[in-house]
Design a protein around this motif. Structure first.
Motif, PDB file in Angstrom:
ATOM      1  N   THR A 178      32.604 -71.593 -58.385  1.00  0.00           N
ATOM      2  CA  THR A 178      32.206 -70.724 -57.268  1.00  0.00           C
ATOM      3  C   THR A 178      31.782 -71.872 -55.770  1.00  0.00           C
ATOM      4  OG1 THR A 178      29.991 -70.748 -57.882  1.00  0.00           O
ATOM      5  CG2 THR A 178      31.497 -68.903 -58.503  1.00  0.00           C
ATOM      6  N   ALA A 179      32.257 -72.852 -56.270  1.00  0.00           N
ATOM      7  CA  ALA A 179      31.894 -74.079 -54.972  1.00  0.00           C
ATOM      8  C   ALA A 179      33.052 -73.936 -53.829  1.00  0.00           C
ATOM      9  CB  ALA A 179      32.047 -75.545 -55.757  1.00  0.00           C
ATOM     10  N   GLU A 180      32.856 -74.937 -53.131  1.00  0.00           N
ATOM     11  CA  GLU A 180      33.927 -74.694 -51.908  1.00  0.00           C
ATOM     12  C   GLU A 180      35.332 -74.411 -52.311  1.00  0.00           C
ATOM     13  OE1 GLU A 180      30.276 -77.364 -50.860  1.00  0.00           O
ATOM     14  OE2 GLU A 180      31.742 -76.964 -52.405  1.00  0.00           O
ATOM     15  N   ALA A 181      36.278 -73.694 -51.515  1.00  0.00           N
ATOM     16  CA  ALA A 181      37.451 -73.828 -51.583  1.00  0.00           C
ATOM     17  C   ALA A 181      38.339 -74.653 -50.464  1.00  0.00           C
ATOM     18  CB  ALA A 181      38.007 -72.392 -51.938  1.00  0.00           C
ATOM     19  N   PHE A 182      39.355 -75.211 -50.802  1.00  0.00           N
ATOM     20  CA  PHE A 182      40.266 -76.081 -50.016  1.00  0.00           C
ATOM     21  C   PHE A 182      41.354 -75.546 -49.681  1.00  0.00           C
ATOM     22  CE2 PHE A 182      36.947 -79.186 -48.886  1.00  0.00           C
ATOM     23  CZ  PHE A 182      36.140 -79.135 -50.122  1.00  0.00           C
ATOM     24  N   PHE A 183      41.881 -75.267 -48.410  1.00  0.00           N
ATOM     25  CA  PHE A 183      43.154 -74.791 -48.236  1.00  0.00           C
ATOM     26  C   PHE A 183      44.408 -75.731 -48.247  1.00  0.00           C
ATOM     27  CE2 PHE A 183      42.568 -70.133 -47.403  1.00  0.00           C
ATOM     28  CZ  PHE A 183      41.386 -70.038 -47.454  1.00  0.00           C
ATOM     29  N   CYS A 235      27.369 -62.343 -40.061  1.00  0.00           N
ATOM     30  CA  CYS A 235      28.433 -61.776 -41.350  1.00  0.00           C
ATOM     31  C   CYS A 235      27.364 -61.069 -42.216  1.00  0.00           C
ATOM     32  CB  CYS A 235      29.039 -62.956 -41.874  1.00  0.00           C
ATOM     33  SG  CYS A 235      30.097 -62.635 -43.397  1.00  0.00           S
ATOM     34  N   THR A 236      27.875 -59.711 -42.564  1.00  0.00           N
ATOM     35  CA  THR A 236      27.443 -58.929 -43.924  1.00  0.00           C
ATOM     36  C   THR A 236      28.435 -58.933 -45.085  1.00  0.00           C
ATOM     37  OG1 THR A 236      27.965 -57.030 -42.554  1.00  0.00           O
ATOM     38  CG2 THR A 236      25.755 -57.887 -42.213  1.00  0.00           C
ATOM     39  N   TYR A 237      27.510 -58.686 -46.203  1.00  0.00           N
ATOM     40  CA  TYR A 237      28.648 -58.663 -47.257  1.00  0.00           C
ATOM     41  C   TYR A 237      27.970 -57.533 -48.336  1.00  0.00           C
ATOM     42  CZ  TYR A 237      24.809 -61.250 -49.273  1.00  0.00           C
ATOM     43  OH  TYR A 237      23.674 -61.793 -49.778  1.00  0.00           O
ATOM     44  N   SER A 238      28.858 -56.831 -48.926  1.00  0.00           N
ATOM     45  CA  SER A 238      28.492 -55.612 -49.712  1.00  0.00           C
ATOM     46  C   SER A 238      28.158 -55.997 -51.203  1.00  0.00           C
ATOM     47  CB  SER A 238      29.687 -54.598 -49.591  1.00  0.00           C
ATOM     48  OG  SER A 238      30.810 -55.319 -50.552  1.00  0.00           O
ATOM     49  N   ASP A 239      28.596 -57.165 -51.806  1.00  0.00           N
ATOM     50  CA  ASP A 239      28.181 -57.460 -53.177  1.00  0.00           C
ATOM     51  C   ASP A 239      27.100 -58.025 -53.303  1.00  0.00           C
ATOM     52  OD1 ASP A 239      28.115 -58.072 -55.903  1.00  0.00           O
ATOM     53  OD2 ASP A 239      30.140 -59.161 -55.789  1.00  0.00           O
ATOM     54  N   ARG A 240      25.845 -57.245 -54.012  1.00  0.00           N
ATOM     55  CA  ARG A 240      24.586 -57.799 -53.999  1.00  0.00           C
ATOM     56  C   ARG A 240      24.647 -59.222 -54.949  1.00  0.00           C
ATOM     57  NH1 ARG A 240      20.048 -56.536 -51.884  1.00  0.00           N
ATOM     58  NH2 ARG A 240      19.865 -54.652 -50.759  1.00  0.00           N
ATOM     59  N   GLY A 241      25.594 -59.083 -55.778  1.00  0.00           N
ATOM     60  CA  GLY A 241      25.562 -60.405 -56.967  1.00  0.00           C
ATOM     61  C   GLY A 241      26.203 -61.661 -56.131  1.00  0.00           C
ATOM     62  N   SER A 242      26.673 -61.519 -55.203  1.00  0.00           N
ATOM     63  CA  SER A 242      27.390 -62.603 -54.566  1.00  0.00           C
ATOM     64  C   SER A 242      26.604 -64.188 -54.683  1.00  0.00           C
ATOM     65  CB  SER A 242      27.720 -62.465 -52.978  1.00  0.00           C
ATOM     66  OG  SER A 242      28.504 -61.373 -52.993  1.00  0.00           O
ATOM     67  N   GLN A 243      27.175 -65.154 -55.032  1.00  0.00           N
ATOM     68  CA  GLN A 243      26.513 -66.363 -55.299  1.00  0.00           C
ATOM     69  C   GLN A 243      26.557 -67.377 -54.377  1.00  0.00           C
ATOM     70  OE1 GLN A 243      25.069 -66.965 -58.688  1.00  0.00           O
ATOM     71  NE2 GLN A 243      25.486 -64.488 -58.710  1.00  0.00           N
ATOM     72  N   SER A 244      27.715 -67.630 -53.691  1.00  0.00           N
ATOM     73  CA  SER A 244      27.958 -68.524 -52.614  1.00  0.00           C
ATOM     74  C   SER A 244      28.731 -68.099 -51.351  1.00  0.00           C
ATOM     75  CB  SER A 244      28.584 -69.814 -53.224  1.00  0.00           C
ATOM     76  OG  SER A 244      30.089 -69.367 -53.821  1.00  0.00           O
ATOM     77  N   PHE A 245      28.288 -68.868 -50.166  1.00  0.00           N
ATOM     78  CA  PHE A 245      28.782 -68.305 -48.801  1.00  0.00           C
ATOM     79  C   PHE A 245      29.234 -69.449 -48.115  1.00  0.00           C
ATOM     80  CE2 PHE A 245      26.595 -64.470 -49.903  1.00  0.00           C
ATOM     81  CZ  PHE A 245      25.726 -64.772 -50.847  1.00  0.00           C
ATOM     82  N   PHE A 246      30.272 -69.270 -47.351  1.00  0.00           N
ATOM     83  CA  PHE A 246      31.079 -70.180 -46.629  1.00  0.00           C
ATOM     84  C   PHE A 246      31.363 -69.697 -45.199  1.00  0.00           C
ATOM     85  CE2 PHE A 246      31.111 -72.521 -50.748  1.00  0.00           C
ATOM     86  CZ  PHE A 246      31.504 -71.563 -51.616  1.00  0.00           C
TER      87      PHE A 246
END
Lengths: 112, 113
Positions: free
Chosen positions: A98-103, B23-34
């Protein structure tokens, strides 16, 4: 210089023809994503793989699209038969869990 | 409800100002954000990642995460014309969507001299 490599960069094809797009993920990455981008829909997830196993391809039209990972260094996205509405930019991205993804640089597909 | 939603934009700010992207998101179990930046005709480029509540700063960029409110933001200080691009919020899901990376529609930012 680690990067995701996509081929071809551009593809123009006639309606009804088969199209194959290829992606070489970054070495060591275990997750590969396929996205389609259009002005109207934005970046849509078509399918993704972890350790070469497909996890979710619910974003793909099943009757004409297929995605595979024959080995850890190659992911493919096929469209058969292609239609004008498939015209878009197709991106592959890779990451580790679940770490960063690169395009990659994308494949610009035009179906006439 | 979309899984990831961004403020609609387009957003226009003068050079030197602070640009704020939400930004808002719907999945409460989300782990990482970019946050990704995409210039016209180019592929998305990762600019920030955040995994835990609070702020994360990197140069002129600050990402903020509030998991209770299911909200993530990006602040760009001292905005430059070269910051003009589309900014994409991406969320890695949890539970049955573990590892599924979903993007918002993007916010177009224009920084004018």
């Amino acid at each position: 210089d680690a990067r995701v490599t996509q081929t071809p960069r551009h593809k123009v094809t006639e309606m009804g023809q088969e199209v194959t797009m290829r992606c070489q993920p970054i070495l060591g990455h275990n997750t590969v994503f396929w996205y389609r981008q259009t002005m109207m829909q934005g970046l849509e997830l078509l399918a993704y793989f972890r350790n070469r196993a497909p996890l979710d391809d619910s974003g793909m039209p099943k009757d004409r699209f297929s995605a595979e990972m024959p080995d850890a260094t190659l992911a493919t996205l096929k469209i058969q038969p292609s239609e004008p509405r498939d015209s878009a930019v197709y991106f592959c991205a890779s990451g580790f869990w679940t770490a960063e993804a690169f395009f990659g640089q994308g494949t610009r597909l035009t179906v006439v | 409800q979309k899984e990831v939603e961004q403020n609609s934009g387009p957003l226009s700010v003068p050079e030197g100002a602070i640009a704020s992207l939400n930004c808002t998101y719907s999945d409460r179990g989300s782990q990482s954000f970019f946050w990704y930046r995409q210039y016209s005709g180019k592929s998305p480029e990762l600019i920030m990642s955040i995994y835990s509540n609070g702020d994360k700063e990197d140069g002129r960029f600050t990402a903020q995460l509030n998991k209770a409110s299911q909200y993530v933001s990006l602040l760009i200080r001292d905005s430059q014309p070269s910051d003009s691009a589309t900014y994409l919020c991406a969320v890695n899901g949890g539970g049955t969507s573990y590892g599924k990376l979903t993007f918002g529609q993007g916010t177009i930012l224009t920084v004018h001299p």
